[in-house]
Design a protein around this motif. Structure first.
Motif, PDB file in Angstrom:
ATOM      1  N   MET A 160      -2.958 -12.075   4.866  1.00 24.39           N
ATOM      2  CA  MET A 160      -1.992 -10.983   4.807  1.00 24.39           C
ATOM      3  C   MET A 160      -2.251 -10.099   3.598  1.00 24.39           C
ATOM      4  SD  MET A 160       0.625  -9.424   5.992  1.00 24.39           S
ATOM      5  CE  MET A 160       1.816  -8.217   5.403  1.00 24.39           C
ATOM      6  N   LYS A 161      -2.299  -8.793   3.805  1.00 22.79           N
ATOM      7  CA  LYS A 161      -2.469  -7.843   2.719  1.00 22.79           C
ATOM      8  C   LYS A 161      -1.337  -6.827   2.759  1.00 22.79           C
ATOM      9  CE  LYS A 161      -6.362  -9.465   1.115  1.00 22.79           C
ATOM     10  NZ  LYS A 161      -6.425 -10.091  -0.213  1.00 22.79           N
ATOM     11  N   LEU A 162      -0.777  -6.559   1.589  1.00 18.62           N
ATOM     12  CA  LEU A 162       0.288  -5.558   1.495  1.00 18.62           C
ATOM     13  C   LEU A 162      -0.348  -4.193   1.334  1.00 18.62           C
ATOM     14  CD1 LEU A 162       2.509  -7.517  -1.064  1.00 18.62           C
ATOM     15  CD2 LEU A 162       2.831  -7.395   1.411  1.00 18.62           C
ATOM     16  N   THR A 163      -0.267  -3.384   2.372  1.00 17.94           N
ATOM     17  CA  THR A 163      -0.878  -2.059   2.326  1.00 17.94           C
ATOM     18  C   THR A 163       0.115  -0.942   2.624  1.00 17.94           C
ATOM     19  OG1 THR A 163      -1.570  -2.330   4.636  1.00 17.94           O
ATOM     20  CG2 THR A 163      -3.177  -2.919   2.935  1.00 17.94           C
ATOM     21  N   SER A 164       1.039  -1.167   3.550  1.00 15.79           N
ATOM     22  CA  SER A 164       1.984  -0.123   3.922  1.00 15.79           C
ATOM     23  C   SER A 164       3.138  -0.060   2.922  1.00 15.79           C
ATOM     24  CB  SER A 164       2.534  -0.369   5.330  1.00 15.79           C
ATOM     25  OG  SER A 164       3.352  -1.527   5.333  1.00 15.79           O
ATOM     26  N   ILE A 165       3.766   1.094   2.862  1.00 15.05           N
ATOM     27  CA  ILE A 165       4.922   1.260   1.980  1.00 15.05           C
ATOM     28  C   ILE A 165       6.033   0.298   2.370  1.00 15.05           C
ATOM     29  CG2 ILE A 165       6.748   2.858   1.286  1.00 15.05           C
ATOM     30  CD1 ILE A 165       4.123   3.367  -0.065  1.00 15.05           C
ATOM     31  N   GLN A 166       6.210   0.070   3.676  1.00 16.50           N
ATOM     32  CA  GLN A 166       7.273  -0.825   4.129  1.00 16.50           C
ATOM     33  C   GLN A 166       7.019  -2.257   3.672  1.00 16.50           C
ATOM     34  OE1 GLN A 166      10.206   0.102   5.788  1.00 16.50           O
ATOM     35  NE2 GLN A 166      10.685  -1.981   5.108  1.00 16.50           N
ATOM     36  N   SER A 167       5.770  -2.733   3.820  1.00 10.75           N
ATOM     37  CA  SER A 167       5.482  -4.109   3.428  1.00 10.75           C
ATOM     38  C   SER A 167       5.594  -4.278   1.912  1.00 10.75           C
ATOM     39  CB  SER A 167       4.087  -4.520   3.905  1.00 10.75           C
ATOM     40  OG  SER A 167       3.080  -3.736   3.300  1.00 10.75           O
ATOM     41  N   ILE A 168       5.196  -3.260   1.157  1.00 13.33           N
ATOM     42  CA  ILE A 168       5.317  -3.326  -0.303  1.00 13.33           C
ATOM     43  C   ILE A 168       6.788  -3.322  -0.706  1.00 13.33           C
ATOM     44  CG2 ILE A 168       4.843  -2.082  -2.458  1.00 13.33           C
ATOM     45  CD1 ILE A 168       2.229  -1.107  -1.135  1.00 13.33           C
ATOM     46  N   THR A 169       7.597  -2.489  -0.037  1.00  9.31           N
ATOM     47  CA  THR A 169       9.034  -2.450  -0.315  1.00  9.31           C
ATOM     48  C   THR A 169       9.684  -3.796  -0.028  1.00  9.31           C
ATOM     49  OG1 THR A 169       9.100  -0.086   0.249  1.00  9.31           O
ATOM     50  CG2 THR A 169      11.194  -1.271   0.229  1.00  9.31           C
ATOM     51  N   ASP A 170       9.332  -4.394   1.131  1.00  9.91           N
ATOM     52  CA  ASP A 170       9.885  -5.697   1.488  1.00  9.91           C
ATOM     53  C   ASP A 170       9.490  -6.756   0.461  1.00  9.91           C
ATOM     54  OD1 ASP A 170      10.993  -4.557   3.712  1.00  9.91           O
ATOM     55  OD2 ASP A 170       9.411  -5.197   5.086  1.00  9.91           O
ATOM     56  N   PHE A 171       8.247  -6.695  -0.003  1.00 12.17           N
ATOM     57  CA  PHE A 171       7.791  -7.660  -0.997  1.00 12.17           C
ATOM     58  C   PHE A 171       8.579  -7.504  -2.297  1.00 12.17           C
ATOM     59  CE2 PHE A 171       5.086  -8.727  -4.627  1.00 12.17           C
ATOM     60  CZ  PHE A 171       4.787 -10.053  -4.351  1.00 12.17           C
ATOM     61  N   MET A 172       8.791  -6.268  -2.711  1.00 14.35           N
ATOM     62  CA  MET A 172       9.537  -6.019  -3.946  1.00 14.35           C
ATOM     63  C   MET A 172      10.964  -6.531  -3.827  1.00 14.35           C
ATOM     64  SD  MET A 172       7.753  -4.779  -6.374  1.00 14.35           S
ATOM     65  CE  MET A 172       9.117  -4.243  -7.404  1.00 14.35           C
ATOM     66  N   ASN A 173      11.574  -6.364  -2.650  1.00 13.95           N
ATOM     67  CA  ASN A 173      12.941  -6.832  -2.453  1.00 13.95           C
ATOM     68  C   ASN A 173      13.025  -8.353  -2.457  1.00 13.95           C
ATOM     69  OD1 ASN A 173      13.957  -4.229  -2.257  1.00 13.95           O
ATOM     70  ND2 ASN A 173      13.695  -4.143  -0.029  1.00 13.95           N
ATOM     71  N   CYS A 174      11.987  -8.999  -1.908  1.00 14.73           N
ATOM     72  CA  CYS A 174      12.025 -10.461  -1.766  1.00 14.73           C
ATOM     73  C   CYS A 174      11.486 -11.190  -2.994  1.00 14.73           C
ATOM     74  CB  CYS A 174      11.216 -10.892  -0.541  1.00 14.73           C
ATOM     75  SG  CYS A 174      11.874 -10.298   1.035  1.00 14.73           S
ATOM     76  N   ALA A 175      10.439 -10.654  -3.609  1.00 13.75           N
ATOM     77  CA  ALA A 175       9.746 -11.412  -4.658  1.00 13.75           C
ATOM     78  C   ALA A 175       9.506 -10.601  -5.917  1.00 13.75           C
ATOM     79  CB  ALA A 175       8.418 -11.939  -4.116  1.00 13.75           C
TER      80      ALA A 175
END
Length: 494
Positions: A160-175
């Motif tokens: 898994m790689k964080l590339t999209s703005i949505q996935s990066i946003t979700d990562f920031m919210n979770c971790a």
């Protein structure tokens, strides 16, 4: 007003129907005896050429074509494992094709697929070139692995790689709180830029790229497990013959971890002639520390910007090599192997590239011009190699524990050649030990011919030459084995 009751209506299954079995083939040409797939022709409707389209695999795995009686569907019975994904692509995109095949007892054996224009005409579409390219490429490939996927195997997030703005946003919210404070604040600012409509598209693109790089690095703490000195010695013995003092000095340097649980204050600088095993030592230390490693070849660096990256004000801006190393390793704790430290030279009037390494070596943090964030370097253990200490600046030298790597003695070279270099070559080319051997004077001749060369690379080349000559004699002259004496060695390597 009519009322309809659907309670007794049979439910149609929406589950996809897979009708085929997979066979594994590595034939480079398709033909009636080696088809790409086999279709059910029990109705006898398929002829030598048949126009139609593969059905969407979500519905059914079949080939639909028109006859005088209407549209007929022929199930796919067998398919070459190399073409499974291609047929799914043809079906999902409703691409019209013309099949060429032979009617066999087991079904219609398809050995050619051509794309045709819409409507079933014979005129080929422009995209047929791509289809033929794909078919040729697949035919030239080996059959994929026949291993069945383990349904009970747990899914992992390694790919898994964080590339999209949505996935990066979700990562920031979770971790987000698991990140170092300065990186978390930096990420929030860049995320705002990446989502803003008040900045240029170029700025948003750079911000998103920088976020993707930083969020895909696992930022670890600076606690390190103790090392086992016995295991450390075993690993060094595997990689390096002799040089007892060098091995002892290395273990003494890194054994500090057992008390502090942090990396030593100084990295290692290995100085010695070419071919003496400096790089092998660096890889061995990475194994001992159980850390990923990355390499940096200073002989190819002529501009400090290659290391520090370029500013985002440029359209073609990109991170530097040091930041790329963190990205490739995927984590912040790593062994940073700096090869040819003495080969770094000033270029383009921008200063000495090697001086850029000072902040990396001080463990105070490194800042890349593209990322614009201080990268914690407390988990970075640098190991540098060099041939000439006179070419290294005093500030750089003071950041390392310097270890001199001596050249091998003639006796050590004899052991390395006979016990390591030659057996390694023989094993690689499939020869038995008794098929190629040297007399004692033959071994002495090999070492004497290389008495003025440093390291063991020339000895390894000599082993290659001797083994290749022995194999030639065995294969061409049909001898059972070859034993080289001094005269034969000097004539061959002279």
């Amino acid at each position: 007003m009519p009322v309809f009751d659907f309670n007794n209506t049979p439910e149609e299954s929406n589950a996809p129907q897979c009708t085929y079995t997979i066979f594994y083939s590595s034939h480079s040409q398709a033909g009636p005896d080696h088809p790409m797939l086999v279709l059910d022709n029990s109705a006898g409707k398929l002829k030598h050429h048949s126009n139609g389209a593969f059905t969407n695999p979500v519905r059914k795995t079949a080939f639909e074509f028109k006859t005088e009686e209407g549209t007929v569907s022929a199930d796919i019975l067998q398919i070459d494992a190399r073409f499974v994904s291609l047929l799914k692509w043809l079906g999902e995109n409703h691409i019209n094709v013309r099949l060429s095949g032979a009617v066999r007892e087991e079904g219609y054996a398809v050995y050619k697929i051509r794309e045709i224009a819409f409507g079933g005409g014979s005129k080929l579409s422009a995209e047929d070139g791509f289809l033929q390219f794909m078919i040729e490429r697949l035919l030239s490939s080996d059959a994929p692995s026949e291993e069945e996927p383990d349904e009970d195997e747990e899914e992992t997030g390694d790919s898994m790689k964080l590339t999209s703005i949505q996935s990066i946003t979700d990562f920031m919210n979770c971790a987000g709180r698991t990140l170092p404070d300065n990186i978390r604040l930096w990420a929030r600012r860049n995320l705002a830029v990446a989502r803003s409509n008040e900045v240029s598209a170029e700025e948003r693109r750079h911000a998103q790229r920088a976020l993707s790089i930083m969020m895909n690095i696992q930022w670890k703490g600076n606690y390190f497990e103790s090392i086992d000195p016995v295991e450390a010695r075993r690993i060094l013995d595997e990689e390096l013959y002799g040089m007892e003092q060098v091995k002892q000095r290395i273990i003494e340097t890194i054994i500090q971890i057992n008390r502090t649980h942090t990396l030593p204050a100084y990295g290692l600088l290995l100085i010695g002639p070419a071919g003496t095993g400096k790089s092998q030592i660096a890889y061995a230390v990475a194994r001992i520390l159980k850390l990923p490693w990355t390499t940096l070849d200073m002989s190819s660096i002529n501009d400090p910007e290659q290391l520090t990256g370029s500013s985002r004000i440029y359209a073609n801006a990109k991170p530097g090599i040091i930041m790329d190393a963190f990205s490739m390793a995927g984590e912040s704790n790593l062994v940073f192997i700096i090869n040819e430290l003495d080969k770094a030279a000033a270029g383009k009037g921008n200063g000495n590239p090697a001086d850029v390494l000072l902040t990396l070596l001080d463990n105070l943090g490194f800042t890349d011009n593209y990322i614009e964030c201080m990268i914690p370097t407390v988990g970075v253990y640098p190991i540098a190699t060099a041939n000439d200490r006179e070419q290294i600046s005093a500030p750089l030298m003071s950041r390392f524990a310097v270890i001199e790597i001596p050249d091998y003695t003639p006796e050590e070279k004899k052991v390395i050649f006979s016990e390591y270099a030659l057996p390694k070559v023989l094993k690689r080319i499939g020869m038995e030990k008794d098929e190629c051997s040297l007399t004692q004077d033959g071994l002495d001749a090999v070492i004497d011919l290389h008495r003025n060369t440093s390291g063991i690379r020339d000895l390894e080349q000599a082993a290659e030459h001797i083994a290749a000559n022995a194999l030639y004699q065995i294969e061409v002259d049909h001898v059972k084995s070859v034993t080289f004496d001094a005269q034969m060695v000097r004539r061959l390597l002279g």
